[in-house]
Motif scaffolding. Structure first.
Motif, PDB file in Angstrom:
ATOM      1  N   LEU A 189      76.029  37.756  14.930  1.00 15.57           N
ATOM      2  CA  LEU A 189      76.534  38.180  16.241  1.00 15.57           C
ATOM      3  C   LEU A 189      75.652  39.301  16.767  1.00 15.57           C
ATOM      4  N   LEU A 190      75.032  39.071  17.934  1.00  9.66           N
ATOM      5  CA  LEU A 190      74.198  40.080  18.587  1.00  9.66           C
ATOM      6  C   LEU A 190      73.115  40.624  17.648  1.00  9.66           C
ATOM      7  N   ASN A 191      72.440  39.695  16.958  1.00  9.33           N
ATOM      8  CA  ASN A 191      71.343  40.029  16.053  1.00  9.33           C
ATOM      9  C   ASN A 191      71.774  40.852  14.839  1.00  9.33           C
ATOM     10  N   HIS A 192      73.057  40.870  14.590  1.00 11.37           N
ATOM     11  CA  HIS A 192      73.589  41.458  13.366  1.00 11.37           C
ATOM     12  C   HIS A 192      74.198  40.335  12.543  1.00 11.37           C
ATOM     13  N   SER A 193      74.275  40.538  11.230  1.00  9.16           N
ATOM     14  CA  SER A 193      74.876  39.502  10.393  1.00  9.16           C
ATOM     15  C   SER A 193      75.713  40.143   9.297  1.00  9.16           C
ATOM     16  N   TYR A 194      76.694  39.378   8.818  1.00  6.15           N
ATOM     17  CA  TYR A 194      77.565  39.850   7.752  1.00  6.15           C
ATOM     18  C   TYR A 194      77.965  38.659   6.904  1.00  6.15           C
ATOM     19  N   THR A 195      77.831  38.807   5.592  1.00  7.11           N
ATOM     20  CA  THR A 195      78.188  37.729   4.665  1.00  7.11           C
ATOM     21  C   THR A 195      79.504  38.067   3.973  1.00  7.11           C
ATOM     22  N   CYS A 196      80.401  37.081   3.916  1.00 10.48           N
ATOM     23  CA  CYS A 196      81.700  37.324   3.287  1.00 10.48           C
ATOM     24  C   CYS A 196      82.254  36.016   2.738  1.00 10.48           C
ATOM     25  N   LYS A 197      83.341  36.124   2.000  1.00 11.70           N
ATOM     26  CA  LYS A 197      84.012  34.952   1.445  1.00 11.70           C
ATOM     27  C   LYS A 197      85.100  34.502   2.408  1.00 11.70           C
ATOM     28  N   ALA A 198      85.156  33.190   2.673  1.00 14.59           N
ATOM     29  CA  ALA A 198      86.151  32.636   3.590  1.00 14.59           C
ATOM     30  C   ALA A 198      87.030  31.634   2.862  1.00 14.59           C
ATOM     31  N   LEU A 199      88.305  31.651   3.161  1.00 18.68           N
ATOM     32  CA  LEU A 199      89.260  30.699   2.603  1.00 18.68           C
ATOM     33  C   LEU A 199      89.311  29.461   3.479  1.00 18.68           C
ATOM     34  N   ASP A 212      93.153  44.104  27.483  1.00 19.53           N
ATOM     35  CA  ASP A 212      92.402  44.665  28.602  1.00 19.53           C
ATOM     36  C   ASP A 212      91.844  46.034  28.247  1.00 19.53           C
ATOM     37  N   GLU A 213      92.624  46.833  27.521  1.00 18.38           N
ATOM     38  CA  GLU A 213      92.156  48.156  27.103  1.00 18.38           C
ATOM     39  C   GLU A 213      90.935  48.038  26.195  1.00 18.38           C
ATOM     40  N   ILE A 214      90.983  47.085  25.267  1.00 15.45           N
ATOM     41  CA  ILE A 214      89.861  46.905  24.340  1.00 15.45           C
ATOM     42  C   ILE A 214      88.626  46.431  25.079  1.00 15.45           C
ATOM     43  N   ILE A 215      88.789  45.478  25.985  1.00  9.05           N
ATOM     44  CA  ILE A 215      87.651  44.914  26.722  1.00  9.05           C
ATOM     45  C   ILE A 215      86.972  45.979  27.570  1.00  9.05           C
ATOM     46  N   ASN A 216      87.766  46.878  28.146  1.00  6.37           N
ATOM     47  CA  ASN A 216      87.205  47.936  29.006  1.00  6.37           C
ATOM     48  C   ASN A 216      86.344  48.932  28.234  1.00  6.37           C
ATOM     49  N   THR A 217      86.510  48.980  26.912  1.00  7.17           N
ATOM     50  CA  THR A 217      85.702  49.903  26.102  1.00  7.17           C
ATOM     51  C   THR A 217      84.367  49.288  25.690  1.00  7.17           C
ATOM     52  N   LEU A 218      84.173  48.001  25.942  1.00  4.54           N
ATOM     53  CA  LEU A 218      82.987  47.289  25.479  1.00  4.54           C
ATOM     54  C   LEU A 218      81.902  47.280  26.540  1.00  4.54           C
ATOM     55  N   ASP A 219      80.649  47.232  26.103  1.00  5.58           N
ATOM     56  CA  ASP A 219      79.567  47.103  27.073  1.00  5.58           C
ATOM     57  C   ASP A 219      79.466  45.653  27.515  1.00  5.58           C
ATOM     58  N   ASP A 220      78.651  45.407  28.522  1.00  4.29           N
ATOM     59  CA  ASP A 220      78.587  44.089  29.144  1.00  4.29           C
ATOM     60  C   ASP A 220      78.142  43.004  28.168  1.00  4.29           C
ATOM     61  N   GLU A 221      77.219  43.349  27.279  1.00  3.10           N
ATOM     62  CA  GLU A 221      76.696  42.340  26.352  1.00  3.10           C
ATOM     63  C   GLU A 221      77.783  41.796  25.439  1.00  3.10           C
ATOM     64  N   ILE A 222      78.699  42.697  25.040  1.00  3.02           N
ATOM     65  CA  ILE A 222      79.773  42.268  24.152  1.00  3.02           C
ATOM     66  C   ILE A 222      80.929  41.655  24.942  1.00  3.02           C
ATOM     67  N   SER A 223      81.283  42.269  26.074  1.00  2.00           N
ATOM     68  CA  SER A 223      82.461  41.833  26.829  1.00  2.00           C
ATOM     69  C   SER A 223      82.338  40.396  27.321  1.00  2.00           C
ATOM     70  N   THR A 224      81.109  39.924  27.564  1.00  2.00           N
ATOM     71  CA  THR A 224      80.940  38.533  28.008  1.00  2.00           C
ATOM     72  C   THR A 224      81.276  37.531  26.908  1.00  2.00           C
ATOM     73  N   GLY A 235      89.186  37.473  20.452  1.00  2.00           N
ATOM     74  CA  GLY A 235      88.100  36.705  19.862  1.00  2.00           C
ATOM     75  C   GLY A 235      86.758  37.086  20.443  1.00  2.00           C
ATOM     76  N   LEU A 236      85.698  36.885  19.663  1.00  2.00           N
ATOM     77  CA  LEU A 236      84.335  37.103  20.127  1.00  2.00           C
ATOM     78  C   LEU A 236      83.499  35.879  19.804  1.00  2.00           C
ATOM     79  N   LYS A 237      82.722  35.425  20.770  1.00  2.00           N
ATOM     80  CA  LYS A 237      81.865  34.262  20.558  1.00  2.00           C
ATOM     81  C   LYS A 237      80.685  34.676  19.674  1.00  2.00           C
ATOM     82  N   ALA A 238      80.537  33.997  18.534  1.00  2.00           N
ATOM     83  CA  ALA A 238      79.442  34.304  17.599  1.00  2.00           C
ATOM     84  C   ALA A 238      78.162  33.605  18.032  1.00  2.00           C
ATOM     85  N   ASP A 239      77.022  34.139  17.602  1.00  2.00           N
ATOM     86  CA  ASP A 239      75.764  33.421  17.813  1.00  2.00           C
ATOM     87  C   ASP A 239      75.823  32.107  17.034  1.00  2.00           C
ATOM     88  N   TYR A 240      76.172  32.246  15.771  1.00  3.28           N
ATOM     89  CA  TYR A 240      76.398  31.080  14.904  1.00  3.28           C
ATOM     90  C   TYR A 240      77.008  31.578  13.598  1.00  3.28           C
TER      91      TYR A 240
END
Length: 280
Positions: A152-162, A208-220, A240-245
């Motif tokens: 997401l946004l050129n960052h990545s995180y690896t975790c275990k998913a059920l 709405d409160e959470i979205i207003n704290t985000l910059d444009d790149e994330i809020s979209t 929810g946030l749309k992931a890159d992949y």
């Protein structure tokens, strides 16, 4: 050594091994079949007392006897099911017989004490059930979890998913599949994102409160996803946030929305719908 003691000893140990196998494979075979198999094994064991019958203990004949005992003692619907039963029976036989005679020779207690031998066999059976259960649980956990990498946004995180077929959420607008993740994951990817809400679900005002704290790149990338509890008519929402992949099994899967919650479980940090894998 009296032959009747020897026969009784082998009969009871064989019965314990067959019963243990039944428990491990979860087959409710009747007592008659178990005694028939145990009797066949006891009769075969008598041949050990007669050196002239040594031919019965060649490897091919031992295999035939084992096959006959399992055919008599258990029911099966396919070759695959029978093979599994045979392998578990061999495992139980090796473990119980080996551990029983190890205790006998290690302690130096007279081999003629049948009650002690039977107790050893029984305790070995109980121990094997716990070991087998743990092995099955490890296999179950391994089969029903996946290691995923979220990008997401050129960052990545690896975790275990059920893997959970109960997670059928989709973004109502884009119809994207949703992977439920812990809010703490996104703090590692995007440190400045504000996700300090206490409950798993939010209302429109909080979103709405959470979205207003985000910059444009994330809020979209923000999605508000309706969610209904099982057995309840009340509809809540999760952010929810749309992931890159999302990368799973070395495959990059796009069109994924990350549903953010605060579920309590230390064994995994995401909940994945298995259909995502089949659609990829």
């Amino acid at each position: 050594m009296y032959i009747e003691y020897y026969i009784i000893e082998n009969l009871l140990i064989n019965y314990i091994i067959i019963s243990c196998t039944s428990i491990l494979i979860k087959e409710n075979n009747n007592v008659k079949k178990k005694w028939m198999g145990a009797s066949l094994g006891a009769i075969y064991s008598v041949a050990y007392l007669y050196p002239s019958l040594h031919i019965l203990f060649t490897i091919p004949l031992k295999i035939i006897i084992i096959i006959l005992i399992t055919l008599v003692s258990f029911s099966y619907k396919s070759k695959k099911e029978y093979t599994r039963t045979l392998l578990v029976f061999l495992l139980a036989n090796i473990f119980i017989s080996g551990s029983t005679y190890f205790v006998i020779y290690f302690t130096g207690i007279d081999h003629m004490k049948i009650s002690f031998i039977i107790i050893c066999a029984y305790l070995s059976c109980e121990l094997l059930k716990y070991i087998y259960k743990d092995i099955k649980m490890i296999k179950y956990i391994k089969e029903f979890t996946k290691t995923i990498t979220i990008s997401l946004l050129n960052h990545s995180y690896t975790c275990k998913a059920l893997l959970d077929s109960g997670n059928l959420l989709k973004d109502p607008i884009s119809k994207s599949d949703i992977i439920i993740i812990k809010a703490s994951i996104l703090k590692d990817i995007i440190p400045n994102i504000n996700l300090n809400y206490e409950n798993n679900f939010i209302d429109a005002k909080k979103a709405d409160e959470i979205i207003n704290t985000l910059d444009d790149e994330i809020s979209t990338r923000v999605r508000v996803i309706p969610y209904r509890h099982a057995g309840s008519n009340k509809t809540s929402m999760i952010l929810g946030l749309k992931a890159d992949y999302v990368e799973i099994d070395n495959r990059k899967i796009g069109n994924i929305v990350l549903g953010i919650t605060n579920f309590n479980d230390e064994d995994y940090k995401a909940i994945l719908n298995p259909t995502i894998l089949s659609e990829a």
